[in-house]
Scaffold this motif. Structure first.
Motif, PDB file in Angstrom:
ATOM      1  N   ASN A 154       0.937  -1.162  -0.080  1.00 44.39           N
ATOM      2  CA  ASN A 154       0.010   0.065  -0.148  1.00 44.39           C
ATOM      3  C   ASN A 154       0.817   1.095   0.002  1.00 44.39           C
ATOM      4  OD1 ASN A 154      -1.650   2.186   0.737  1.00 44.39           O
ATOM      5  ND2 ASN A 154      -3.239   0.760   1.693  1.00 44.39           N
ATOM      6  N   GLN A 157      -2.428   7.396  -0.213  1.00 42.40           N
ATOM      7  CA  GLN A 157      -3.578   7.857  -0.765  1.00 42.40           C
ATOM      8  C   GLN A 157      -3.257   8.950  -1.848  1.00 42.40           C
ATOM      9  OE1 GLN A 157      -6.618   8.571   2.242  1.00 42.40           O
ATOM     10  NE2 GLN A 157      -7.578   6.749   1.699  1.00 42.40           N
ATOM     11  N   CYS A 165      -8.299   7.959  -3.998  1.00 41.42           N
ATOM     12  CA  CYS A 165      -7.894   6.511  -4.346  1.00 41.42           C
ATOM     13  C   CYS A 165      -6.912   6.277  -3.385  1.00 41.42           C
ATOM     14  CB  CYS A 165      -7.325   6.670  -5.726  1.00 41.42           C
ATOM     15  SG  CYS A 165      -8.727   7.055  -6.943  1.00 41.42           S
ATOM     16  N   ASP A 166      -7.007   4.772  -3.074  1.00 41.53           N
ATOM     17  CA  ASP A 166      -5.879   3.958  -2.577  1.00 41.53           C
ATOM     18  C   ASP A 166      -4.878   3.409  -3.495  1.00 41.53           C
ATOM     19  OD1 ASP A 166      -6.969   4.178   0.254  1.00 41.53           O
ATOM     20  OD2 ASP A 166      -8.435   2.542  -0.363  1.00 41.53           O
ATOM     21  N   HIS A 167      -3.562   3.781  -3.222  1.00 44.70           N
ATOM     22  CA  HIS A 167      -2.654   3.545  -4.102  1.00 44.70           C
ATOM     23  C   HIS A 167      -1.808   2.323  -3.902  1.00 44.70           C
ATOM     24  CE1 HIS A 167       1.625   5.150  -5.959  1.00 44.70           C
ATOM     25  NE2 HIS A 167       0.938   4.144  -6.664  1.00 44.70           N
ATOM     26  N   TRP A 180      -4.524   2.894  -8.784  1.00 48.18           N
ATOM     27  CA  TRP A 180      -5.253   3.743  -7.833  1.00 48.18           C
ATOM     28  C   TRP A 180      -6.718   3.337  -7.976  1.00 48.18           C
ATOM     29  CZ3 TRP A 180      -0.820   4.370 -10.538  1.00 48.18           C
ATOM     30  CH2 TRP A 180       0.083   5.257 -10.021  1.00 48.18           C
ATOM     31  N   THR A 183     -11.667   5.027  -2.942  1.00 49.02           N
ATOM     32  CA  THR A 183     -11.902   4.518  -1.650  1.00 49.02           C
ATOM     33  C   THR A 183     -13.360   4.298  -1.423  1.00 49.02           C
ATOM     34  OG1 THR A 183     -12.367   6.739  -1.007  1.00 49.02           O
ATOM     35  CG2 THR A 183     -10.008   5.608  -0.707  1.00 49.02           C
TER      36      THR A 183
END
Length: 241
Positions: A154, A157, A165-167, A180, A183
């Motif tokens: 991870n 973000q 987005c979570d990257h 990406w 969320t």
């Protein structure tokens, strides 16, 4: 000074171990994304791709392309790909798959009755025809290559457009790739970066994805009608010599 150097080496070694680890939560994020993608029945998605090619002297040149997809699961697809070098379209209505090149007015048709996940795999393996964003139809199925991921992490973000987005970053053989994912409870991929480590220049491709989950198209978009003057040609299988 020696102690400081030892600390630096220890921290570098720890970072390398973390980078090479497979984070279970990152793998679960891919599973959640795949499950959500498979739950989408009817949608449109478009992408803007920026890729790189490397010259013999190592200089990198960028190129761009776009693609638009209309999808009705489990077995309907229309894809349009456009760049300065080429334009082509793919139609699949659940019974026939057609590849059309507007500039030459050539089209090829093959009988097919399986799901989109199987379609994109067969077109690639049997005819060397690549459907844009084909991974979207594979994630969330048994064919998703989760067991081939060497490292997963991870990376925090970030915003893609207006979406938080979570990257995530992954390593798979000679390929590094990042995604990406929006969320929340409806995770969609919004950006994908692929780096080829098999080439010392490490060329990259960057794809930005835009989604329309309430499309207005009709089933007519999946039916190919040959334009006047179009010529049918055989889609030659790679098995044929």
């Amino acid at each position: 000074m020696r102690l400081a150097r030892e600390k630096c080496r220890t921290r570098a070694g720890t970072a390398q171990q973390v980078a090479n680890a497979v984070d279970p939560a990152s793998i679960q994020a891919l599973k959640d994304m795949g499950a959500h993608l498979q739950s989408l029945k009817r949608f449109q998605v478009s992408t803007e791709l920026t890729g790189e090619r490397v010259l013999a002297d190592g200089q990198k040149l960028q190129h761009s392309a776009t693609a638009d997809l209309e999808v009705d699961r489990p077995n309907k697809l229309r894809a349009r790909m456009f760049s300065a070098r080429s334009e082509r379209e793919i139609f699949y209505n659940g019974q026939m798959a057609t590849l059309y090149t507007p500039a030459q007015r050539y089209y090829s048709t093959v009988a097919f009755t399986d799901t989109l996940a199987v379609l994109v795999t067969k077109l690639q393996e049997k005819y060397a025809v690549q459907v844009p964003l084909s991974d979207l139809f594979v994630w969330g199925t048994a064919a998703a290559p989760l067991d081939k991921i060497d490292s997963a992490m991870n990376a925090g973000q970030d915003f893609v457009g207006q979406d938080l987005c979570d990257h995530y970053a992954f390593r798979q053989g000679k390929i590094d790739w990042q995604v990406w994912i929006t969320t929340g409870s409806k995770p969609l991929p919004r950006k994908i970066v692929i780096t080829n480590r098999d080439d010392e220049a490490r060329p990259q491709s960057v794809s930005l994805l835009d989604w329309n989950l309430k499309p207005t198209f009709t089933d007519a978009v999946f039916k190919f009608t040959p334009p006047k003057g179009a010529t049918e040609v055989e889609l030659r299988s790679l098995d044929k010599k």
